[in-house]
Structure formats: C-alpha cells, structure tokens
Design a protein around this motif. Sequence first.
Motif, PDB file in Angstrom:
ATOM      1  N   ALA A 102       1.032  -1.343  -0.232  1.00  0.00           N
ATOM      2  CA  ALA A 102      -0.525   0.694   0.047  1.00  0.00           C
ATOM      3  C   ALA A 102       0.950   1.401   0.188  1.00  0.00           C
ATOM      4  O   ALA A 102       1.399   1.348   0.821  1.00  0.00           O
ATOM      5  CB  ALA A 102      -0.709  -0.089   1.597  1.00  0.00           C
ATOM      6  N   VAL A 103       1.464   1.617  -1.032  1.00  0.00           N
ATOM      7  CA  VAL A 103       2.452   2.328  -1.418  1.00  0.00           C
ATOM      8  C   VAL A 103       2.514   3.761  -0.771  1.00  0.00           C
ATOM      9  O   VAL A 103       3.075   4.109   0.145  1.00  0.00           O
ATOM     10  CB  VAL A 103       2.879   2.242  -2.773  1.00  0.00           C
ATOM     11  N   HIS A 104       1.163   4.221  -0.597  1.00  0.00           N
ATOM     12  CA  HIS A 104       1.372   6.188  -0.544  1.00  0.00           C
ATOM     13  C   HIS A 104       0.808   6.023   0.870  1.00  0.00           C
ATOM     14  O   HIS A 104       0.974   6.958   1.612  1.00  0.00           O
ATOM     15  CB  HIS A 104      -0.072   6.080  -1.375  1.00  0.00           C
ATOM     16  N   ALA A 105       0.037   4.982   1.281  1.00  0.00           N
ATOM     17  CA  ALA A 105      -0.853   4.424   2.998  1.00  0.00           C
ATOM     18  C   ALA A 105       0.882   4.171   3.432  1.00  0.00           C
ATOM     19  O   ALA A 105       1.180   5.274   4.660  1.00  0.00           O
ATOM     20  CB  ALA A 105      -1.380   3.737   3.412  1.00  0.00           C
ATOM     21  N   LEU A 106       2.275   3.840   3.014  1.00  0.00           N
ATOM     22  CA  LEU A 106       3.577   3.318   4.163  1.00  0.00           C
ATOM     23  C   LEU A 106       3.746   4.548   3.814  1.00  0.00           C
ATOM     24  O   LEU A 106       4.603   5.642   4.606  1.00  0.00           O
ATOM     25  CB  LEU A 106       3.539   2.593   2.993  1.00  0.00           C
ATOM     26  N   ILE A 107       3.987   5.222   2.877  1.00  0.00           N
ATOM     27  CA  ILE A 107       5.065   6.516   2.091  1.00  0.00           C
ATOM     28  C   ILE A 107       4.176   7.795   3.427  1.00  0.00           C
ATOM     29  O   ILE A 107       5.104   8.072   4.210  1.00  0.00           O
ATOM     30  CB  ILE A 107       4.532   7.241   1.080  1.00  0.00           C
ATOM     31  N   ALA A 108       2.819   7.798   3.440  1.00  0.00           N
ATOM     32  CA  ALA A 108       2.576   9.085   4.195  1.00  0.00           C
ATOM     33  C   ALA A 108       3.114   8.714   6.254  1.00  0.00           C
ATOM     34  O   ALA A 108       2.581   9.775   6.306  1.00  0.00           O
ATOM     35  CB  ALA A 108       0.882   9.472   4.051  1.00  0.00           C
ATOM     36  N   LEU A 109       2.399   7.192   6.160  1.00  0.00           N
ATOM     37  CA  LEU A 109       2.614   7.872   7.466  1.00  0.00           C
ATOM     38  C   LEU A 109       3.941   8.003   8.104  1.00  0.00           C
ATOM     39  O   LEU A 109       4.767   7.562   8.848  1.00  0.00           O
ATOM     40  CB  LEU A 109       2.613   5.520   7.463  1.00  0.00           C
ATOM     41  N   THR A 110       5.137   6.451   7.576  1.00  0.00           N
ATOM     42  CA  THR A 110       6.344   7.424   7.564  1.00  0.00           C
ATOM     43  C   THR A 110       6.824   8.447   7.268  1.00  0.00           C
ATOM     44  O   THR A 110       8.395   8.853   8.229  1.00  0.00           O
ATOM     45  CB  THR A 110       7.489   6.162   6.726  1.00  0.00           C
ATOM     46  N   ALA A 111       5.974   9.273   6.416  1.00  0.00           N
ATOM     47  CA  ALA A 111       6.777  10.930   6.411  1.00  0.00           C
ATOM     48  C   ALA A 111       6.374  11.199   7.789  1.00  0.00           C
ATOM     49  O   ALA A 111       7.293  12.743   8.018  1.00  0.00           O
ATOM     50  CB  ALA A 111       6.648  11.327   5.194  1.00  0.00           C
ATOM     51  N   LEU A 112       5.056  11.297   7.645  1.00  0.00           N
ATOM     52  CA  LEU A 112       4.363  11.633   9.086  1.00  0.00           C
ATOM     53  C   LEU A 112       5.712  11.256  10.444  1.00  0.00           C
ATOM     54  O   LEU A 112       5.204  12.643  11.433  1.00  0.00           O
ATOM     55  CB  LEU A 112       2.515  11.120   9.141  1.00  0.00           C
ATOM     56  N   ALA A 113       5.590   9.822  10.194  1.00  0.00           N
ATOM     57  CA  ALA A 113       6.604   9.919  11.766  1.00  0.00           C
ATOM     58  C   ALA A 113       8.034  10.549  11.919  1.00  0.00           C
ATOM     59  O   ALA A 113       8.493  11.501  12.667  1.00  0.00           O
ATOM     60  CB  ALA A 113       6.969   8.647  11.474  1.00  0.00           C
ATOM     61  N   MET A 114       8.035  10.678  10.924  1.00  0.00           N
ATOM     62  CA  MET A 114       9.793  11.274  10.468  1.00  0.00           C
ATOM     63  C   MET A 114       9.134  13.180  10.414  1.00  0.00           C
ATOM     64  O   MET A 114       9.912  13.408  11.298  1.00  0.00           O
ATOM     65  CB  MET A 114      10.260  10.952   9.374  1.00  0.00           C
ATOM     66  N   GLY A 115       8.565  13.274  10.341  1.00  0.00           N
ATOM     67  CA  GLY A 115       8.265  15.252  10.407  1.00  0.00           C
ATOM     68  C   GLY A 115       8.227  15.246  11.703  1.00  0.00           C
ATOM     69  O   GLY A 115       8.713  16.576  12.361  1.00  0.00           O
TER      70      GLY A 115
END
Length: 206
Positions: A102-115
């Motif tokens: 689920a590429v975009h979901a994983l991108i969003a979750l990990t980028a949110l955490a890093m932000g």
Amino acid sequence: MTVTAVSGLIDAISYLGLGHVFTANMTGNVVVIGFAVAGAPGFSVVGSLVSLAAFLTGAMVAGRLEKVMHAHTSVSFLRRVLGIEALLLAVSAAVAFTTGHAVHALIALTALAMGLRNATVRRLAVPDVTTTVLTLTLTALASDSTWAGGTNPRMGRRLASVLAMLAGALGGALLVRHTGLGWPLLLSALGTAVAALVLPRLSSSG
C-alpha cells in the motif's frame, strides 16, 4: 544515535521499497521531485508530493503539540514524540504485513512520523545530532579537522552519527531486499520505542 539509525532504515525502506521516494530525508525528496518532473524514469511525482505533504504535516503537528502541552523543548517531550513515532511505524509495519504494498499509505505514515521527530529534534538543538541528514555533520568533520587547522570538536559524536546512519541504511537495504517491507518497518518501530524508553534514564542520570 538509535533514532539516527532508524532514519537510515526508513530511507532504505522508502527509496528501495516505495518507488524511489525519501520519507526521512526531505532534501533528497525535493531533488527526486525535480527528477520526476524532468521525466527521469523510475521516480514518482505523486509519491514524492505525498511524502513532502505528510512530513510537513508531522512537523506542524509537533509544533502545535509543543504549544498545547506547554513543553519547553524538554527530553520528556521528545520521549512522547518518539512514542508517537514508534506507534506510526508500528502501524506502517502492520499495513505492510497485511496489505503488501500500500505504497502511498506507507509513504504517508513514515513521512508523518519523520516530520514529527524532526521538528522536535530541531527544537532540542543538540549539536551535530539532526538524526536525518549528515551534510552539515560531514562538513564539520572536515572543516574542523586538524588538517584544516581545527581542534576536532565533538568528533566522536559526529562520527557516531555517520556510522549510525550508515548502519541503519545497510541493515534496512538488506532487510528490504530479502524480507520485504514489514520486518524493517517493525524494526524501526522497535528501535524508536527503545530510544523513547531509554531517554528518561539518561535525563535522570544527568
């Protein structure tokens, strides 16, 4: 150093497993957007924009949380933010294990955490420990070295940051190549959780 290694893991996961997108290193992500807009093959404008938007959202949330909780860039606030980061990464691992890519979901979750983490670490302003980028750290190693006429201040910390990022990226790349995305994401969540649990002991010991 633990969360710096996690950053290496996260960028290995995102770049190698999520379509050449960075979710911890926004400098790289902005460059990738330029590549994608220019039509270079293998890069995604949408994925990069999702990453950038989620990262900025995480940074804004961290800033708002600090004000709502009346935090004063304390270690205890960092512990709370790392706890949230660990939860987001654990959810990412669950998504990877259950849905595959689920590429975009994983991108969003990990980028949110890093932000969230980056905004908090920036406010703490520990010298040479940004946890996600090494350009200034490497510059300082060279420009402050004895060869440059300097005194090598904080050389151990700077080298440790570089090695931690390298170890995280190496381990993440191996795990992504041989196990998929779930296990490295779970390891990232566990590493962040350990860092959050250790922080109170470090702060209380002075």
